[in-house]
Design an enzyme around this catalytic site. Structure first.
Site, PDB file in Angstrom:
ATOM      1  N   GLY A 153      33.213   1.323  -8.035  1.00 58.25           N
ATOM      2  CA  GLY A 153      34.401   0.889  -8.782  1.00 58.25           C
ATOM      3  C   GLY A 153      34.832  -0.466  -8.240  1.00 58.25           C
ATOM      4  O   GLY A 153      34.040  -1.174  -7.602  1.00 58.25           O
ATOM      5  N   ILE A 210      36.841  -1.311  -5.763  1.00 60.49           N
ATOM      6  CA  ILE A 210      36.823  -1.480  -4.296  1.00 60.49           C
ATOM      7  C   ILE A 210      35.380  -1.460  -3.784  1.00 60.49           C
ATOM      8  O   ILE A 210      35.000  -2.246  -2.908  1.00 60.49           O
ATOM      9  CB  ILE A 210      37.701  -0.406  -3.616  1.00 60.49           C
ATOM     10  CG1 ILE A 210      39.152  -0.545  -4.091  1.00 60.49           C
ATOM     11  CG2 ILE A 210      37.623  -0.530  -2.096  1.00 60.49           C
ATOM     12  CD1 ILE A 210      40.076   0.595  -3.679  1.00 60.49           C
ATOM     13  N   HIS A 237      44.819   5.181   7.997  1.00 58.50           N
ATOM     14  CA  HIS A 237      45.006   4.916   6.551  1.00 58.50           C
ATOM     15  C   HIS A 237      45.652   3.543   6.307  1.00 58.50           C
ATOM     16  O   HIS A 237      46.759   3.444   5.762  1.00 58.50           O
ATOM     17  CB  HIS A 237      45.826   6.030   5.894  1.00 58.50           C
ATOM     18  CG  HIS A 237      45.545   6.169   4.432  1.00 58.50           C
ATOM     19  ND1 HIS A 237      45.505   7.374   3.760  1.00 58.50           N
ATOM     20  CD2 HIS A 237      45.278   5.229   3.478  1.00 58.50           C
ATOM     21  CE1 HIS A 237      45.237   7.178   2.477  1.00 58.50           C
ATOM     22  NE2 HIS A 237      45.103   5.863   2.280  1.00 58.50           N
ATOM     23  N   ARG A 291      28.434   7.743 -11.037  1.00 61.85           N
ATOM     24  CA  ARG A 291      28.247   8.384 -12.347  1.00 61.85           C
ATOM     25  C   ARG A 291      27.757   7.414 -13.406  1.00 61.85           C
ATOM     26  O   ARG A 291      27.170   7.791 -14.394  1.00 61.85           O
ATOM     27  CB  ARG A 291      29.557   9.018 -12.807  1.00 61.85           C
ATOM     28  CG  ARG A 291      29.831  10.341 -12.090  1.00 61.85           C
ATOM     29  CD  ARG A 291      31.054  10.994 -12.642  1.00 61.85           C
ATOM     30  NE  ARG A 291      32.181  10.053 -12.556  1.00 61.85           N
ATOM     31  CZ  ARG A 291      33.382  10.302 -13.036  1.00 61.85           C
ATOM     32  NH1 ARG A 291      33.629  11.421 -13.649  1.00 61.85           N
ATOM     33  NH2 ARG A 291      34.354   9.424 -12.898  1.00 61.85           N
ATOM     34  N   ARG A 326      39.258   8.900   0.350  1.00 60.11           N
ATOM     35  CA  ARG A 326      40.138  10.010   0.707  1.00 60.11           C
ATOM     36  C   ARG A 326      39.395  10.892   1.697  1.00 60.11           C
ATOM     37  O   ARG A 326      38.191  11.151   1.540  1.00 60.11           O
ATOM     38  CB  ARG A 326      40.503  10.835  -0.530  1.00 60.11           C
ATOM     39  CG  ARG A 326      41.536  10.186  -1.441  1.00 60.11           C
ATOM     40  CD  ARG A 326      42.923  10.153  -0.802  1.00 60.11           C
ATOM     41  NE  ARG A 326      43.928   9.576  -1.688  1.00 60.11           N
ATOM     42  CZ  ARG A 326      44.260   8.290  -1.715  1.00 60.11           C
ATOM     43  NH1 ARG A 326      43.680   7.421  -0.915  1.00 60.11           N
ATOM     44  NH2 ARG A 326      45.204   7.858  -2.547  1.00 60.11           N
ATOM     45  N   GLU A 365      45.598  14.473   6.775  1.00 62.56           N
ATOM     46  CA  GLU A 365      46.440  13.418   7.374  1.00 62.56           C
ATOM     47  C   GLU A 365      47.857  13.930   7.607  1.00 62.56           C
ATOM     48  O   GLU A 365      48.374  14.656   6.760  1.00 62.56           O
ATOM     49  CB  GLU A 365      46.477  12.209   6.436  1.00 62.56           C
ATOM     50  CG  GLU A 365      45.141  11.508   6.391  1.00 62.56           C
ATOM     51  CD  GLU A 365      45.108  10.326   5.425  1.00 62.56           C
ATOM     52  OE1 GLU A 365      46.172   9.872   4.968  1.00 62.56           O
ATOM     53  OE2 GLU A 365      43.995   9.883   5.131  1.00 62.56           O
ATOM     54  N   GLY A 375      44.068   0.998   4.610  1.00 65.47           N
ATOM     55  CA  GLY A 375      43.338   0.268   3.559  1.00 65.47           C
ATOM     56  C   GLY A 375      44.168  -0.769   2.820  1.00 65.47           C
ATOM     57  O   GLY A 375      43.756  -1.910   2.652  1.00 65.47           O
TER      58      GLY A 375
HETATM   59  C1  DGY Z   1      45.543   4.219  -2.448  1.00 65.89           C
HETATM   60  O1  DGY Z   1      46.159   3.371  -3.086  1.00 65.89           O
HETATM   61  O2  DGY Z   1      45.014   5.188  -2.980  1.00 65.89           O
HETATM   62  C2  DGY Z   1      45.443   3.996  -0.993  1.00 65.89           C
HETATM   63  O3  DGY Z   1      44.854   5.053  -0.334  1.00 65.89           O
HETATM   64  C3  DGY Z   1      46.786   3.641  -0.397  1.00 65.89           C
HETATM   65  O4  DGY Z   1      46.489   2.905   0.739  1.00 65.89           O
END
Ligand code: DGY
Length: 320
Positions: A156, A158, A286, A178, A239, A268, A288
């Site tokens: 995707g 990211i 976490h 997919r 996740r 978490e 990101g």
């Molecule tokens: C999200 O946007 O899904 C991220 O995990 C938040 O940092």
């Protein structure tokens, strides 16, 4: 009656200011996730709810909110905390915040690739332990990534941004998922779609970018880890439950894979104790999307979704 907008945890001020243009805004005074009871109390009678990734938006939440709720605007790209079917059945719109956190999250994925392959966490801990160290030709040797293969699971936005970084660092890219990426994307990355088993067996670094769903829960279990090369690294910025943490701890301890870098965890903020004690795993909390710019953009996008829906329009970034 005035329009009631509930924000379940503090979000950046520009987002609150935007929400205030659309109604009366209540922001949780606690800097922590609300308990289920507190959450349900908070959303009672809300027209809009701005939710965070730790809030469960399910039938009980929707019952508590009542029939006036028009939108649950999740301030995250992931929305595994939202029962989208339950919302759809009650006509509650769900939105998320894609796009605005792509680069920040890809930066963290790549940081984890470098940290784990080059043993940067270990090096930092060594210096802080003040036990002494001395440079030598064989001191703390890591693994180079140039010419190695990055396996992206879920190409995707990211995943793609992470793959672009990998190309800039001289890596080859394969991906599993997919859907086949458009021809021009495959050409740009020099990447090809492969079955997951092939990716696991051939990649030097496996980076996870698929959303959490019933199909991807424990996608990386003991079997998947056993398919990886003993020299390979696993990175997870999507996740936590996509990886079976107990199986990962076993694989890392046994040397079945070389290392891992994790930004997300199954339960978490808890981290599997088997991981904490290992040197060959980088653990970060976490982070990101954790830049000022990105978190502001996420909050503002969620607020834009609320304002659009309360104004009778379509949300900017609805969940499909
Ligand atoms: C999200 O946007 O899904 C991220 O995990 C938040 O940092």
């Amino acid at each position: 009656m005035a329009t009631r907008i509930v924000v379940t945890r503090r979000i950046p001020d520009p987002a609150i200011e935007l929400l205030e243009s659309a109604g009366d805004v209540w922001v949780s005074p606690h800097d922590r996730p609300l308990s289920t009871a507190e959450l349900h109390d908070a959303v009672r009678g809300a027209d809009a709810a701005v939710t965070l990734l730790h809030d469960r938006v399910d039938d009980a939440f929707l019952d508590a909110a009542g029939p006036g709720l028009r939108i649950a605007a999740n301030v995250a790209v992931g929305y595994d905390n939202v029962d989208v079917g339950a919302c759809a059945r009650r006509g509650v719109i769900v939105s998320n915040t894609p796009g605005v956190l792509t680069e920040a999250t890809a930066d963290i994925a790549f940081a984890l690739i470098l940290m784990s392959t080059r043993r940067l966490g270990e090096g930092e801990r060594l210096i802080r332990a003040e036990t002494g160290w001395s440079w030598s030709m064989f001191f703390m040797l890591g693994t180079g990534i140039q010419g190695k293969t990055l396996g992206i699971v879920g190409l995707g936005q990211i995943g793609l941004a992470t793959a672009r970084r990998a190309r800039a660092f001289g890596m080859e890219v394969v991906y599993a998922g997919r859907r086949q990426a458009p021809e021009e994307v495959e050409a740009e990355l020099g990447a090809r779609l492969v079955p997951l088993d092939e990716l696991l067996a051939t990649a030097d670094v496996v980076s996870l970018h698929c959303p959490l769903s019933a199909e991807t829960r424990h996608l990386i279990d003991a079997d998947a880890l056993a398919r990886m090369k003993p020299s390979a690294f696993l990175v997870n910025t999507t996740r936590g439950p996509v990886v079976d943490e107990a199986a990962l701890a076993d694989a890392l301890r046994a040397g079945a894979i070389a290392g891992a870098g994790l930004d997300v965890f199954e339960r978490e903020p808890e981290v599997h104790p088997g991981l904490i004690e290992l040197e060959n795993v980088v653990l970060i909390p976490h982070l990101g999307s954790a830049t000022i710019e990105t978190r502001t953009a996420m909050g503002v996008l969620a607020a834009q979704n609320v304002v659009a829906v309360l104004g009778g329009g379509a949300p900017v970034t609805p969940v499909a």
